[in-house]
Design a protein around this motif. Structure first.
Motif, PDB file in Angstrom:
ATOM      1  N   ARG A  30      52.801 -97.562 123.618  1.00 27.39           N
ATOM      2  CA  ARG A  30      52.337 -95.930 123.585  1.00 27.39           C
ATOM      3  C   ARG A  30      52.419 -95.407 122.110  1.00 27.39           C
ATOM      4  O   ARG A  30      51.344 -94.713 121.742  1.00 27.39           O
ATOM      5  N   THR A  31      53.766 -95.732 121.537  1.00 26.46           N
ATOM      6  CA  THR A  31      53.869 -95.102 120.209  1.00 26.46           C
ATOM      7  C   THR A  31      53.247 -95.951 119.127  1.00 26.46           C
ATOM      8  O   THR A  31      53.237 -95.541 117.852  1.00 26.46           O
ATOM      9  N   HIS A  32      52.498 -96.961 119.453  1.00 24.99           N
ATOM     10  CA  HIS A  32      52.026 -98.115 118.334  1.00 24.99           C
ATOM     11  C   HIS A  32      50.762 -98.577 118.865  1.00 24.99           C
ATOM     12  O   HIS A  32      50.457 -99.720 119.276  1.00 24.99           O
ATOM     13  N   PRO A  33      49.505 -97.354 118.868  1.00 24.60           N
ATOM     14  CA  PRO A  33      48.389 -97.771 119.257  1.00 24.60           C
ATOM     15  C   PRO A  33      47.786 -99.192 118.426  1.00 24.60           C
ATOM     16  O   PRO A  33      47.768 -98.763 117.011  1.00 24.60           O
ATOM     17  N   VAL A  34      47.289 -99.911 119.138  1.00 26.45           N
ATOM     18  CA  VAL A  34      46.617-101.169 118.483  1.00 26.45           C
ATOM     19  C   VAL A  34      45.399-100.678 117.250  1.00 26.45           C
ATOM     20  O   VAL A  34      45.408-101.359 116.353  1.00 26.45           O
ATOM     21  N   GLU A  35      44.713 -99.497 117.803  1.00 23.61           N
ATOM     22  CA  GLU A  35      43.498 -99.168 116.795  1.00 23.61           C
ATOM     23  C   GLU A  35      44.232 -98.867 115.472  1.00 23.61           C
ATOM     24  O   GLU A  35      43.582 -99.170 114.561  1.00 23.61           O
ATOM     25  N   LYS A  36      45.392 -98.090 115.596  1.00 23.22           N
ATOM     26  CA  LYS A  36      45.750 -97.560 114.365  1.00 23.22           C
ATOM     27  C   LYS A  36      46.349 -98.718 113.331  1.00 23.22           C
ATOM     28  O   LYS A  36      45.980 -98.595 112.216  1.00 23.22           O
ATOM     29  N   TYR A  37      46.873 -99.619 113.963  1.00 16.60           N
ATOM     30  CA  TYR A  37      47.346-100.750 113.085  1.00 16.60           C
ATOM     31  C   TYR A  37      46.315-101.890 112.579  1.00 16.60           C
ATOM     32  O   TYR A  37      46.305-102.628 111.731  1.00 16.60           O
ATOM     33  N   VAL A  38      45.085-101.847 113.526  1.00 21.90           N
ATOM     34  CA  VAL A  38      43.969-102.593 113.143  1.00 21.90           C
ATOM     35  C   VAL A  38      43.278-102.185 111.958  1.00 21.90           C
ATOM     36  O   VAL A  38      42.943-102.726 110.860  1.00 21.90           O
ATOM     37  N   ALA A  39      43.269-100.546 111.994  1.00 18.67           N
ATOM     38  CA  ALA A  39      42.752 -99.905 110.845  1.00 18.67           C
ATOM     39  C   ALA A  39      43.580-100.183 109.335  1.00 18.67           C
ATOM     40  O   ALA A  39      42.982-100.140 108.428  1.00 18.67           O
ATOM     41  N   ALA A  40      44.877-100.203 109.788  1.00 17.75           N
ATOM     42  CA  ALA A  40      45.712-100.267 108.687  1.00 17.75           C
ATOM     43  C   ALA A  40      45.717-101.660 107.844  1.00 17.75           C
ATOM     44  O   ALA A  40      45.895-101.636 106.829  1.00 17.75           O
ATOM     45  N   LEU A  41      45.033-102.628 108.641  1.00 21.65           N
ATOM     46  CA  LEU A  41      44.708-103.817 107.732  1.00 21.65           C
ATOM     47  C   LEU A  41      43.822-103.611 106.636  1.00 21.65           C
ATOM     48  O   LEU A  41      43.607-104.621 105.861  1.00 21.65           O
ATOM     49  N   ARG A  42      43.130-102.653 106.679  1.00 19.77           N
ATOM     50  CA  ARG A  42      42.151-102.256 105.701  1.00 19.77           C
ATOM     51  C   ARG A  42      42.576-101.403 104.527  1.00 19.77           C
ATOM     52  O   ARG A  42      41.922-100.975 103.607  1.00 19.77           O
ATOM     53  N   ASP A  43      43.968-100.958 104.639  1.00 21.17           N
ATOM     54  CA  ASP A  43      44.458-100.304 103.742  1.00 21.17           C
ATOM     55  C   ASP A  43      44.608-100.708 102.289  1.00 21.17           C
ATOM     56  O   ASP A  43      44.735-101.896 102.304  1.00 21.17           O
ATOM     57  N   ARG A  44      44.499-100.015 101.333  1.00 18.87           N
ATOM     58  CA  ARG A  44      44.715-100.395  99.817  1.00 18.87           C
ATOM     59  C   ARG A  44      46.035-100.768  99.547  1.00 18.87           C
ATOM     60  O   ARG A  44      46.279-101.811  98.571  1.00 18.87           O
ATOM     61  N   ASP A  45      47.034-100.394 100.401  1.00 13.61           N
ATOM     62  CA  ASP A  45      48.554-100.627 100.030  1.00 13.61           C
ATOM     63  C   ASP A  45      48.939-101.864 100.454  1.00 13.61           C
ATOM     64  O   ASP A  45      48.766-102.006 101.871  1.00 13.61           O
ATOM     65  N   LEU A  46      49.421-103.019  99.906  1.00 14.81           N
ATOM     66  CA  LEU A  46      49.700-104.117 100.444  1.00 14.81           C
ATOM     67  C   LEU A  46      50.946-103.989 101.446  1.00 14.81           C
ATOM     68  O   LEU A  46      50.910-104.738 102.623  1.00 14.81           O
ATOM     69  N   SER A  47      51.818-103.236 101.305  1.00  8.56           N
ATOM     70  CA  SER A  47      52.785-103.058 101.958  1.00  8.56           C
ATOM     71  C   SER A  47      52.548-102.483 103.250  1.00  8.56           C
ATOM     72  O   SER A  47      53.147-102.685 104.387  1.00  8.56           O
ATOM     73  N   VAL A  48      51.405-101.453 103.327  1.00  9.11           N
ATOM     74  CA  VAL A  48      50.835-101.057 104.681  1.00  9.11           C
ATOM     75  C   VAL A  48      50.215-102.031 105.330  1.00  9.11           C
ATOM     76  O   VAL A  48      50.520-102.265 106.550  1.00  9.11           O
ATOM     77  N   ARG A  49      49.557-102.987 104.853  1.00  7.78           N
ATOM     78  CA  ARG A  49      48.831-103.941 105.489  1.00  7.78           C
ATOM     79  C   ARG A  49      49.909-104.857 105.978  1.00  7.78           C
ATOM     80  O   ARG A  49      49.782-105.293 107.164  1.00  7.78           O
TER      81      ARG A  49
END
Length: 280
Positions: free
Chosen positions: A82-101
Protein backbone atom coordinates in the motif's frame (compact mmCIF):
# COMPACT_ATOMS: atom_id res chain seq x y z
CA UNK A 1 26.14 -21.89 36.45
CA UNK A 2 27.36 -19.91 33.41
CA UNK A 3 26.40 -16.22 33.24
CA UNK A 4 24.24 -16.68 30.17
CA UNK A 5 22.36 -19.53 31.86
CA UNK A 6 21.77 -17.32 34.90
CA UNK A 7 20.51 -14.50 32.68
CA UNK A 8 18.21 -16.82 30.80
CA UNK A 9 16.90 -18.23 34.07
CA UNK A 10 16.24 -14.76 35.45
CA UNK A 11 14.45 -13.61 32.30
CA UNK A 12 12.34 -16.74 32.33
CA UNK A 13 11.18 -15.97 35.86
CA UNK A 14 13.41 -18.12 38.04
CA UNK A 15 14.64 -21.66 38.32
CA UNK A 16 11.17 -23.12 37.89
CA UNK A 17 11.16 -21.90 34.29
CA UNK A 18 14.49 -23.35 33.23
CA UNK A 19 14.59 -25.63 30.23
CA UNK A 20 13.29 -25.25 26.67
CA UNK A 21 11.28 -22.09 26.11
CA UNK A 22 9.81 -19.90 23.39
CA UNK A 23 12.36 -17.33 22.25
CA UNK A 24 9.56 -14.96 21.18
CA UNK A 25 7.25 -14.75 24.20
CA UNK A 26 9.79 -16.17 26.70
CA UNK A 27 7.37 -18.75 28.01
CA UNK A 28 8.45 -22.24 28.95
CA UNK A 29 7.33 -24.78 26.37
CA UNK A 30 4.67 -27.25 27.52
CA UNK A 31 6.22 -30.64 28.07
CA UNK A 32 9.70 -29.13 27.79
CA UNK A 33 9.75 -29.38 23.98
CA UNK A 34 10.56 -26.51 21.61
CA UNK A 35 9.61 -26.39 17.94
CA UNK A 36 11.61 -25.27 14.95
CA UNK A 37 9.99 -23.10 12.26
CA UNK A 38 7.19 -24.78 10.32
CA UNK A 39 7.54 -25.08 6.52
CA UNK A 40 7.55 -21.70 4.79
CA UNK A 41 8.62 -19.74 7.88
CA UNK A 42 12.07 -18.24 7.88
CA UNK A 43 14.19 -18.08 11.02
CA UNK A 44 15.33 -15.98 12.76
CA UNK A 45 12.44 -13.53 13.04
CA UNK A 46 10.97 -11.04 15.48
CA UNK A 47 7.36 -10.97 16.65
CA UNK A 48 6.42 -7.34 17.30
CA UNK A 49 3.71 -4.88 16.39
CA UNK A 50 1.69 -5.45 13.19
CA UNK A 51 3.72 -4.61 10.12
CA UNK A 52 7.02 -4.71 12.02
CA UNK A 53 8.61 -8.07 11.42
CA UNK A 54 12.32 -7.65 11.86
CA UNK A 55 15.23 -10.05 12.26
CA UNK A 56 16.40 -10.82 15.75
CA UNK A 57 17.35 -14.27 16.96
CA UNK A 58 14.21 -16.40 17.38
CA UNK A 59 15.00 -19.95 16.38
CA UNK A 60 12.40 -21.89 18.32
CA UNK A 61 8.97 -20.80 19.45
CA UNK A 62 5.53 -21.96 20.49
CA UNK A 63 2.71 -22.56 18.03
CA UNK A 64 1.00 -19.29 19.00
CA UNK A 65 4.08 -17.22 18.17
CA UNK A 66 4.69 -18.97 14.86
CA UNK A 67 1.05 -18.35 13.94
CA UNK A 68 1.33 -14.71 14.95
CA UNK A 69 4.53 -14.39 12.95
CA UNK A 70 2.74 -15.58 9.82
CA UNK A 71 -0.10 -13.13 10.42
CA UNK A 72 2.29 -10.24 10.95
CA UNK A 73 4.27 -11.16 7.86
CA UNK A 74 1.11 -11.05 5.74
CA UNK A 75 0.02 -7.76 7.35
CA UNK A 76 3.45 -6.24 6.87
CA UNK A 77 3.59 -7.25 3.21
CA UNK A 78 0.12 -5.84 2.51
CA UNK A 79 1.06 -2.59 4.25
CA UNK A 80 4.32 -2.40 2.26
CA UNK A 81 2.44 -2.75 -1.01
CA UNK A 82 0.00 0.00 0.00
CA UNK A 83 2.80 2.42 0.85
CA UNK A 84 4.96 1.45 -2.16
CA UNK A 85 2.72 1.57 -5.26
CA UNK A 86 4.36 -0.21 -8.16
CA UNK A 87 3.50 2.60 -10.60
CA UNK A 88 5.59 5.08 -8.61
CA UNK A 89 8.71 2.92 -8.70
CA UNK A 90 8.29 1.92 -12.34
CA UNK A 91 8.27 5.63 -13.17
CA UNK A 92 11.35 6.14 -10.98
CA UNK A 93 13.32 3.79 -13.27
CA UNK A 94 13.39 6.70 -15.73
CA UNK A 95 14.69 9.25 -13.21
CA UNK A 96 17.88 11.10 -14.13
CA UNK A 97 19.42 10.36 -10.71
CA UNK A 98 21.17 6.96 -10.68
CA UNK A 99 20.60 6.49 -6.93
CA UNK A 100 16.84 7.02 -7.38
CA UNK A 101 16.76 4.41 -10.14
CA UNK A 102 18.75 1.95 -8.03
CA UNK A 103 16.44 2.41 -5.02
CA UNK A 104 13.43 1.88 -7.28
CA UNK A 105 14.90 -1.36 -8.62
CA UNK A 106 15.41 -2.66 -5.08
CA UNK A 107 11.81 -1.83 -4.12
CA UNK A 108 10.55 -3.62 -7.24
CA UNK A 109 12.67 -6.58 -6.18
CA UNK A 110 10.56 -6.74 -3.02
CA UNK A 111 7.19 -6.05 -4.66
CA UNK A 112 7.55 -8.78 -7.33
CA UNK A 113 4.69 -7.26 -9.33
CA UNK A 114 4.20 -8.65 -12.88
CA UNK A 115 3.37 -5.13 -14.12
CA UNK A 116 7.03 -4.22 -13.61
CA UNK A 117 8.42 -6.87 -15.98
CA UNK A 118 8.26 -4.82 -19.19
CA UNK A 119 9.71 -1.63 -17.62
CA UNK A 120 12.51 -3.65 -15.99
CA UNK A 121 13.38 -5.25 -19.34
CA UNK A 122 13.42 -1.82 -20.99
CA UNK A 123 15.71 -0.47 -18.25
CA UNK A 124 18.09 -3.42 -18.58
CA UNK A 125 18.22 -3.02 -22.36
CA UNK A 126 19.10 0.66 -22.04
CA UNK A 127 21.98 -0.18 -19.68
CA UNK A 128 23.38 -3.22 -21.48
CA UNK A 129 23.28 -1.48 -24.86
CA UNK A 130 25.74 1.07 -23.45
CA UNK A 131 27.38 -0.71 -20.49
CA UNK A 132 28.95 1.43 -17.80
CA UNK A 133 30.96 -0.24 -15.07
CA UNK A 134 30.09 2.38 -12.45
CA UNK A 135 26.44 1.37 -12.81
CA UNK A 136 27.04 -2.29 -12.03
CA UNK A 137 25.11 -2.24 -8.72
CA UNK A 138 22.10 -0.70 -10.48
CA UNK A 139 22.18 -3.25 -13.31
CA UNK A 140 22.51 -6.09 -10.82
CA UNK A 141 19.47 -4.77 -8.89
CA UNK A 142 17.50 -4.64 -12.15
CA UNK A 143 18.42 -8.22 -12.98
CA UNK A 144 17.42 -9.56 -9.57
CA UNK A 145 14.19 -7.54 -9.56
CA UNK A 146 13.28 -9.14 -12.89
CA UNK A 147 14.28 -12.63 -11.73
CA UNK A 148 12.41 -12.30 -8.43
CA UNK A 149 9.29 -11.12 -10.25
CA UNK A 150 9.52 -14.23 -12.40
CA UNK A 151 7.32 -15.33 -15.25
CA UNK A 152 8.06 -16.75 -18.67
CA UNK A 153 8.83 -13.38 -20.25
CA UNK A 154 11.41 -12.54 -17.58
CA UNK A 155 13.10 -15.94 -17.81
CA UNK A 156 13.22 -15.86 -21.61
CA UNK A 157 14.75 -12.38 -21.60
CA UNK A 158 17.47 -13.30 -19.10
CA UNK A 159 18.13 -16.55 -20.97
CA UNK A 160 18.57 -14.67 -24.24
CA UNK A 161 20.78 -12.09 -22.56
CA UNK A 162 23.08 -14.79 -21.23
CA UNK A 163 23.36 -16.35 -24.70
CA UNK A 164 24.26 -13.03 -26.32
CA UNK A 165 27.99 -12.76 -27.17
CA UNK A 166 27.99 -9.14 -25.98
CA UNK A 167 27.31 -10.34 -22.43
CA UNK A 168 30.76 -11.92 -22.37
CA UNK A 169 32.62 -8.80 -23.46
CA UNK A 170 34.97 -7.63 -20.71
CA UNK A 171 34.46 -4.13 -19.35
CA UNK A 172 37.61 -2.41 -18.14
CA UNK A 173 37.75 -0.18 -15.09
CA UNK A 174 40.80 1.47 -13.57
CA UNK A 175 40.54 0.23 -9.99
CA UNK A 176 41.30 -3.12 -8.35
CA UNK A 177 38.56 -5.05 -10.20
CA UNK A 178 39.43 -4.54 -13.86
CA UNK A 179 37.07 -6.99 -15.58
CA UNK A 180 33.28 -7.11 -15.21
CA UNK A 181 31.53 -8.95 -18.05
CA UNK A 182 27.74 -8.62 -18.13
CA UNK A 183 27.46 -12.34 -17.37
CA UNK A 184 28.40 -11.48 -13.78
CA UNK A 185 25.05 -9.70 -13.57
CA UNK A 186 22.94 -12.10 -15.60
CA UNK A 187 23.93 -15.59 -14.42
CA UNK A 188 23.30 -15.00 -10.69
CA UNK A 189 19.87 -13.56 -11.48
CA UNK A 190 19.09 -16.50 -13.76
CA UNK A 191 19.99 -18.81 -10.87
CA UNK A 192 16.95 -17.53 -8.94
CA UNK A 193 14.53 -19.89 -10.81
CA UNK A 194 16.90 -22.82 -10.20
CA UNK A 195 20.26 -24.23 -11.23
CA UNK A 196 19.00 -26.05 -14.33
CA UNK A 197 17.59 -22.77 -15.70
CA UNK A 198 20.97 -21.11 -15.18
CA UNK A 199 23.06 -23.99 -16.54
CA UNK A 200 21.11 -24.65 -19.73
CA UNK A 201 22.19 -21.55 -21.72
CA UNK A 202 25.76 -21.77 -20.37
CA UNK A 203 26.19 -25.38 -21.48
CA UNK A 204 24.53 -24.64 -24.82
CA UNK A 205 27.00 -21.83 -25.44
CA UNK A 206 29.90 -24.15 -24.67
CA UNK A 207 28.57 -26.82 -27.04
CA UNK A 208 27.91 -24.44 -29.94
CA UNK A 209 30.44 -23.21 -32.46
CA UNK A 210 30.98 -19.87 -30.75
CA UNK A 211 34.04 -17.60 -31.01
CA UNK A 212 36.96 -18.71 -28.86
CA UNK A 213 36.77 -15.74 -26.43
CA UNK A 214 33.12 -16.59 -25.70
CA UNK A 215 33.85 -20.28 -25.17
CA UNK A 216 36.74 -19.42 -22.88
CA UNK A 217 34.58 -17.07 -20.85
CA UNK A 218 31.80 -19.65 -20.54
CA UNK A 219 34.21 -22.42 -19.53
CA UNK A 220 35.85 -20.17 -16.94
CA UNK A 221 32.47 -19.21 -15.50
CA UNK A 222 31.35 -22.84 -15.33
CA UNK A 223 34.57 -23.80 -13.56
CA UNK A 224 34.03 -20.98 -11.08
CA UNK A 225 30.54 -22.27 -10.31
CA UNK A 226 32.03 -25.45 -8.86
CA UNK A 227 33.91 -23.56 -6.16
CA UNK A 228 30.80 -23.29 -4.01
CA UNK A 229 31.11 -26.67 -2.33
CA UNK A 230 28.75 -27.97 0.35
CA UNK A 231 26.03 -28.61 -2.21
CA UNK A 232 25.86 -25.04 -3.58
CA UNK A 233 26.86 -23.39 -6.82
CA UNK A 234 29.23 -20.46 -6.37
CA UNK A 235 27.06 -17.60 -7.63
CA UNK A 236 27.33 -13.93 -6.73
CA UNK A 237 24.60 -11.80 -5.25
CA UNK A 238 21.84 -12.49 -2.71
CA UNK A 239 20.72 -15.80 -4.20
CA UNK A 240 21.79 -19.12 -2.69
CA UNK A 241 21.65 -21.68 -5.50
CA UNK A 242 21.52 -25.28 -4.31
CA UNK A 243 22.98 -28.07 -6.45
CA UNK A 244 20.06 -30.26 -7.48
CA UNK A 245 20.55 -33.82 -8.74
CA UNK A 246 19.30 -32.76 -12.18
CA UNK A 247 21.64 -29.77 -12.22
CA UNK A 248 24.63 -31.92 -11.24
CA UNK A 249 23.84 -34.44 -13.97
CA UNK A 250 23.36 -31.68 -16.57
CA UNK A 251 26.63 -30.03 -15.57
CA UNK A 252 28.67 -33.24 -15.64
CA UNK A 253 27.34 -34.39 -19.01
CA UNK A 254 27.80 -30.96 -20.60
CA UNK A 255 31.36 -30.54 -19.35
CA UNK A 256 32.40 -34.04 -20.43
CA UNK A 257 31.07 -33.30 -23.90
CA UNK A 258 33.27 -30.18 -24.01
CA UNK A 259 36.40 -31.95 -22.77
CA UNK A 260 37.73 -32.30 -26.32
CA UNK A 261 37.29 -28.63 -27.30
CA UNK A 262 39.77 -27.41 -29.89
CA UNK A 263 41.01 -24.61 -27.59
CA UNK A 264 43.53 -25.53 -24.90
CA UNK A 265 42.30 -22.89 -22.46
CA UNK A 266 38.72 -24.17 -22.70
CA UNK A 267 39.94 -27.72 -22.11
CA UNK A 268 41.88 -26.58 -19.03
CA UNK A 269 38.82 -24.93 -17.47
CA UNK A 270 36.65 -27.94 -18.31
CA UNK A 271 39.17 -30.32 -16.71
CA UNK A 272 39.29 -28.16 -13.59
CA UNK A 273 35.50 -28.12 -13.35
CA UNK A 274 35.25 -31.90 -13.75
CA UNK A 275 37.88 -32.35 -11.04
CA UNK A 276 35.76 -30.23 -8.71
CA UNK A 277 32.70 -32.27 -9.61
CA UNK A 278 34.54 -35.45 -8.77
CA UNK A 279 35.26 -34.05 -5.29
CA UNK A 280 31.56 -33.66 -4.47
Amino acid sequence: MNWWKKLRTALAGGDKHTGPWCDACRRRMPGGVTKAPPPGVLSPFYVGAPGRVGSTVVREACDDCWRRHRELTAEGEADYRRTHPVEKYVAALRDRDLSVREDAARVLMTLRDPRAVAPLIAAIRSETDHPRVERSYYVSALMFALADTGGEEARDFLDGLLRAPASWRELHRPDFYPLIPAVDWVAPALAVPGDTVMLRPLLDLLAEDRPVPVRRGVAQHLARLTNGGAGRWSVDGPVVCEITPEGRRMFTEGMRAAADDADETVRRYVTRALAHVGAW
